[in-house]
Design a protein around this motif. Structure first.
Motif, mmCIF file in Angstrom:
data_model
loop_
_atom_site.group_PDB
_atom_site.id
_atom_site.type_symbol
_atom_site.label_atom_id
_atom_site.label_comp_id
_atom_site.label_asym_id
_atom_site.label_seq_id
_atom_site.Cartn_x
_atom_site.Cartn_y
_atom_site.Cartn_z
ATOM 1 N N UNK A 1 21.082 -3.333 -17.016
ATOM 2 C CA UNK A 1 21.855 -2.240 -16.426
ATOM 3 C C UNK A 1 21.950 -2.449 -14.915
ATOM 4 N N UNK A 2 23.173 -2.552 -14.338
ATOM 5 C CA UNK A 2 23.302 -2.753 -12.890
ATOM 6 C C UNK A 2 22.642 -1.652 -12.072
ATOM 7 N N UNK A 3 22.614 -0.412 -12.587
ATOM 8 C CA UNK A 3 21.978 0.674 -11.851
ATOM 9 C C UNK A 3 20.484 0.416 -11.691
ATOM 10 N N UNK A 4 19.838 -0.124 -12.737
ATOM 11 C CA UNK A 4 18.415 -0.440 -12.642
ATOM 12 C C UNK A 4 18.173 -1.570 -11.651
ATOM 13 N N UNK B 1 16.160 -1.559 -4.216
ATOM 14 C CA UNK B 1 15.866 -0.540 -3.205
ATOM 15 C C UNK B 1 14.356 -0.331 -3.090
ATOM 16 N N UNK B 2 13.660 -0.329 -4.247
ATOM 17 C CA UNK B 2 12.200 -0.168 -4.247
ATOM 18 C C UNK B 2 11.529 -1.315 -3.506
ATOM 19 N N UNK C 1 11.928 -0.788 0.205
ATOM 20 C CA UNK C 1 11.036 0.262 0.702
ATOM 21 C C UNK C 1 9.593 -0.237 0.802
ATOM 22 N N UNK C 2 9.220 -1.167 -0.046
ATOM 23 C CA UNK C 2 7.855 -1.701 -0.011
ATOM 24 C C UNK C 2 7.705 -2.836 0.988
ATOM 25 N N UNK C 3 8.778 -3.191 1.706
ATOM 26 C CA UNK C 3 8.658 -4.175 2.774
ATOM 27 C C UNK C 3 8.951 -5.596 2.346
ATOM 28 N N UNK C 4 9.569 -5.806 1.179
ATOM 29 C CA UNK C 4 9.887 -7.148 0.717
ATOM 30 C C UNK C 4 11.378 -7.417 0.891
#
Length: 338
Positions: free
Chosen positions: A275-278, A284-285, A288-291
């Motif tokens: 799923x492209x949304x996933x 994005x996650x 946010x975690x700096x990667x």
């Protein structure tokens, strides 16, 4: 004396719609009305939409004057402190790092080297500051049964008495005496139809042809169409798919900065999705975690992971162990040769 410029920016956003960082951009706000989510049952108070505009680069003096007044420095010193701060931010962004502005949000550069902003959750609207989200639930009311008047009750009782007397007189209730002839007629129709079908040679529908290619084969030998379901783990991929990414679907970062001569790069695959949304949510996650996130199209799936730099294999093993612990998966490493 330590000057906290991000804190000064957050304080100015409570009273001003625009706060310019000379040479970098400007944080802008506009009014966001209260909202009601009927599905989740949440009432959100009024707030401000926060965004970052890279076109507003001219120094309007607001931030410099605030630093000068708050920390009791001269205008020249405030401008010098602000210039050093902007230089540090640009250097970190060029290294693909995510810069965090407490209470405001995060700045980072995407694969096309465009500056992006991820706003925080702080409500900078002073009129509704401190108001929490309110959860509500529908009120269920039970309807009281209708009260029958005395006359209606007496009429119903009289009708029931008459019906009982009629049953005693006739032996069978009226509805049953009507239903029996109908059932007899239906039985005759079914019998006639069955006899006709037997004489005409069975079903009128032609027998579908038998697929001889599917005979004497196990269910696993028969080809089935792939079902594009979301896969939450890269283990669902076959090794051949994982090692042969689709050149058309790959979204590798071709504009990433060249690593230092003594460092190497590796692409660590963490999950795969259909799923492209996933795919978008997990990238994005990672941001946010700096990667530094990256995705590649592999068949019907999209592999998502992080691009990392390392100097030794032991350092790469530590990064893989950290990703395994963070995302509860078994990462796969693809070293990117020069």
């Amino acid at each position: 004396m330590k000057v906290d410029i991000p804190s000064a920016i957050a304080e100015l956003l409570y009273e001003h719609q625009t706060v310019v960082i000379p040479g970098l951009g400007a944080f802008t706000t506009d009014y966001k009305p209260a909202a009601i989510d009927q599905v989740q049952g949440v009432l959100t108070p009024p707030s401000k939409n926060l965004d970052f505009d890279t076109n507003l680069l001219v120094n309007d003096g607001l931030l410099v004057h605030y630093i000068q007044k708050k920390y009791e420095v001269t205008a020249e010193q405030a401008e010098a402190l602000l210039d050093d701060f902007v230089t540090q931010i640009l250097s970190r962004l060029d290294k693909k790092e995510t810069v965090d502005f407490p209470k405001v949000g995060k700045l980072y550069k995407d694969f096309e080297n465009n500056l992006k902003f991820l706003p925080g959750t702080t409500n900078f609207n002073t009129d509704s500051f401190g108001l929490p989200e309110v959860r509500f639930f529908p009120i269920l009311r039970k309807k009281a049964p209708p009260v029958r008047p005395a006359a209606a009750t007496q009429t119903a009782a009289a009708a029931a008495t008459q019906s009982t007397e009629k049953v005693k007189e006739d032996g069978l209730p009226l509805w049953l005496r009507i239903l029996l002839p109908v059932l007899g007629i239906l039985s005759v129709i079914v019998l006639i139809f069955s006899v006709y079908m037997l004489q005409s040679g069975g079903s009128t529908h032609p027998t579908p042809p038998v697929d001889t290619e599917r005979l004497n084969k196990k269910p696993s030998d028969v080809e089935t169409a792939d079902d594009p379901e979301d896969l939450e783990d890269l283990k669902a991929e076959s090794p051949e798919q994982a090692d042969s990414p689709d050149s058309e679907g790959a979204t590798a970062d071709t504009e990433a900065p060249t690593p230092a001569p003594d460092t190497r790069e590796a692409f660590i695959i963490i999950h795969s999705f259909g799923n492209p949304n996933n795919v978008k949510k997990f990238m994005q996650k990672l941001m946010e975690d700096g990667f530094q996130p990256k995705s590649e199209k592999v068949g019907k799936l999209t592999s998502v992971g992080a691009v990392v730099t390392y100097e030794s294999d032991s350092e790469l093993d530590e990064i893989v162990a950290e990703l395994k612990k963070l995302y509860n998966t078994t990462p796969r490493v693809r070293k990117m040769e020069e």
